[in-house]
Design an enzyme around this catalytic site. Sequence first.
Site, PDB file in Angstrom:
ATOM      1  CG  HIS A 156      97.753  26.279  31.927  1.00  0.00           C
ATOM      2  ND1 HIS A 156      98.535  26.088  31.296  1.00  0.00           N
ATOM      3  CD2 HIS A 156      97.034  26.460  31.342  1.00  0.00           C
ATOM      4  CE1 HIS A 156      98.232  25.636  30.043  1.00  0.00           C
ATOM      5  NE2 HIS A 156      97.174  26.626  30.095  1.00  0.00           N
ATOM      6  CE  LYS A 211     106.591  31.367  28.942  1.00  0.00           C
ATOM      7  NZ  LYS A 211     105.785  32.217  29.391  1.00  0.00           N
ATOM      8  CD  GLU A 246     107.488  27.253  21.407  1.00  0.00           C
ATOM      9  OE1 GLU A 246     106.567  26.959  22.209  1.00  0.00           O
ATOM     10  OE2 GLU A 246     108.660  27.532  22.418  1.00  0.00           O
ATOM     11  NE  ARG A 259     107.713  28.710  41.454  1.00  0.00           N
ATOM     12  CZ  ARG A 259     107.817  28.660  39.918  1.00  0.00           C
ATOM     13  NH1 ARG A 259     108.208  29.558  39.510  1.00  0.00           N
ATOM     14  NH2 ARG A 259     106.478  27.932  39.593  1.00  0.00           N
TER      15      ARG A 259
HETATM   16  C1  MV4 Z   1     103.223  24.283  24.591  1.00  0.00           C
HETATM   17  C2  MV4 Z   1     102.188  23.878  24.374  1.00  0.00           C
HETATM   18  C3  MV4 Z   1     102.666  22.837  23.367  1.00  0.00           C
HETATM   19  N1  MV4 Z   1     103.095  23.065  22.467  1.00  0.00           N
HETATM   20  N2  MV4 Z   1     104.274  24.909  24.272  1.00  0.00           N
HETATM   21  C4  MV4 Z   1     101.919  26.038  29.533  1.00  0.00           C
HETATM   22  C5  MV4 Z   1     102.182  26.591  30.039  1.00  0.00           C
HETATM   23  C6  MV4 Z   1     103.044  27.454  29.400  1.00  0.00           C
HETATM   24  N3  MV4 Z   1     104.566  26.774  30.482  1.00  0.00           N
HETATM   25  C7  MV4 Z   1     103.792  26.587  28.994  1.00  0.00           C
HETATM   26  N4  MV4 Z   1     102.567  25.497  28.333  1.00  0.00           N
HETATM   27  C8  MV4 Z   1     102.489  24.713  26.613  1.00  0.00           C
HETATM   28  N5  MV4 Z   1     103.537  24.900  25.992  1.00  0.00           N
HETATM   29  C9  MV4 Z   1     103.973  24.721  22.855  1.00  0.00           C
HETATM   30  N6  MV4 Z   1     104.883  24.543  22.142  1.00  0.00           N
HETATM   31  C10 MV4 Z   1     101.972  23.776  25.644  1.00  0.00           C
HETATM   32  C11 MV4 Z   1     101.400  23.294  26.838  1.00  0.00           C
HETATM   33  C12 MV4 Z   1     101.173  23.307  28.555  1.00  0.00           C
HETATM   34  C13 MV4 Z   1     101.269  23.227  29.113  1.00  0.00           C
HETATM   35  C14 MV4 Z   1     102.625  22.447  29.290  1.00  0.00           C
HETATM   36  C15 MV4 Z   1     103.047  21.761  30.847  1.00  0.00           C
HETATM   37  C16 MV4 Z   1     101.812  21.391  31.250  1.00  0.00           C
HETATM   38  C17 MV4 Z   1     100.828  21.766  31.118  1.00  0.00           C
HETATM   39  C18 MV4 Z   1     100.390  22.078  29.662  1.00  0.00           C
HETATM   40  C19 MV4 Z   1      98.890  22.334  29.648  1.00  0.00           C
HETATM   41  C20 MV4 Z   1      98.669  22.321  28.562  1.00  0.00           C
HETATM   42  C21 MV4 Z   1      99.673  23.221  27.604  1.00  0.00           C
END
Ligand code: MV4
Length: 484
Positions: free
Chosen positions: A234, A115, A199, A291
Amino acid sequence: MKKILVANRGEIALRIMKSIQKMGIKTVAIFSEADRNAPHVKFADEAVCVGPAPSNQSYLLGNKIIEVCKQLNVDGIHPGYGFLSENADFAEAVEEAGISFIGPRSKAIRIMGSKLAAKDAVKKYDIPMVPGIDEAITDTKKAKKIAAEIGYPILIKASAGGGGKGMRVVEQEKDLEDQIKRAISEAKSAFGDGSVFIEKYVASPRHIEIQVLADTHGNTLHLFERECSVQRRHQKVIEEAPSVVLDAKLREEMGKAAVRVAEACDYVGAGTVEFLFDENRNFYFLEMNTRLQVEHPVTEFITGVDLVEEQIKIARGEVLSIKQEDLKIKGHALELRVYAEDAMDNFLPSVGKLEKYQLPHGEKIRVDNGFEEGMDVPIYYDPMLAKLITYGKNREEAIQLMIKAINDYQVEGVSTTLSFGKFVFEHEAFTSGKFDTHFVKNYYSPEKLQNEVEEESKLAALVALKQYLQDQKKLRLPITEARA
Ligand code: MV4
């Protein structure tokens, strides 16, 4: 390319082989001892057993798979999703063996696998990002200062993490130091890389991702968005295209941002750029998946593009035949992931024999499936049985067709998430489009699903009773009247 090996199993192996076959190319399947009789093995022109059931003794054996390719004169490897699909070392080894890896170059996989490296790569490309830092935390004092500037709550993330693993929300400064220490130690043991960063925590985001395609000649385009906000821990459950919240202007902005992300890492092939979308309609770049994704069929329905065919053409070095301005969204598509899991019992995997297994059919119904009646659901792999995808002129039509298709999908022997899916598609928060990534947590409980199932059986009983009474009436009619 004359022969392609699919380094995967289940529904995605079959789906990929169908496009390969359509293009007049021979297919090679690999399989583990648990998958000897699996549909993807029967479908392929040739199939090779690569080892025992556990993935790390079969589907994850990169070198063995490359050896199989050499023996069978394979020209290309399609990795599907999961397994070796985002393994940069494998992609590199494939290319070094003189075989075409049907996916991006190892460099792009490596950048997007971290990341922090991803943030670094895109920072000159004017991509909206969540307020935060773009380097690993080494000093808690500095971290405190930055967190105060960003404002609590903040989120600690592991650079090497994925699928939400290693994330921690911190509400107040007094917890920061301790949480950072825990996050670093967790990241070290889980990913072998203790880099973490912070973040701003976006409390109720929607998950919107953009499909991109890039050829080896510098042409990159986007195929609009998919919304994947309905997920559980997730794990995506339902995906759709287009998203109900985007308008033409935002769609274009996000599409262009996604193309720039792809360009930032010299992307080649099909990829997905993930964004968070907040209540104020801001979008932020999260990460890029290098992918073909599970949910790619909804994009294929609304654009008419076969993404696997495009991947193969790109790997053959062809120039993209599609132009951005030719792409238009037509209709609406929904996807439900059908898992062998018990939604009534905390979504525990439900293994066993598929005593009955009958799929719904229809012109606007697509089932990407990897199972057959009589098969056992193996415990070694992801418990997804199939993806149920429906298409309509508009969202309402696609939802109605989805509910009908769920009712027509017959499974006995194992529990599935079909009834859970129906619960979501009938829920007001879903039908109105007013939902975010907390949908399941906010609206779902086993009790609610139980109630719905019971209501339905009552209704079914009433319908049956009515029919019975009607039949009785007909039987009692005098002969003459019945003939008339
Ligand atoms: C976040 C967020 C809130 N704020 N970043 C979850 C998996 C990863 N790909 C990034 N994710 C998140 N990042 C910030 N700064 C909330 C999530 C997140 C989320 C993101 C996409 C789809 C489902 C989720 C479920 C919980 C938290």
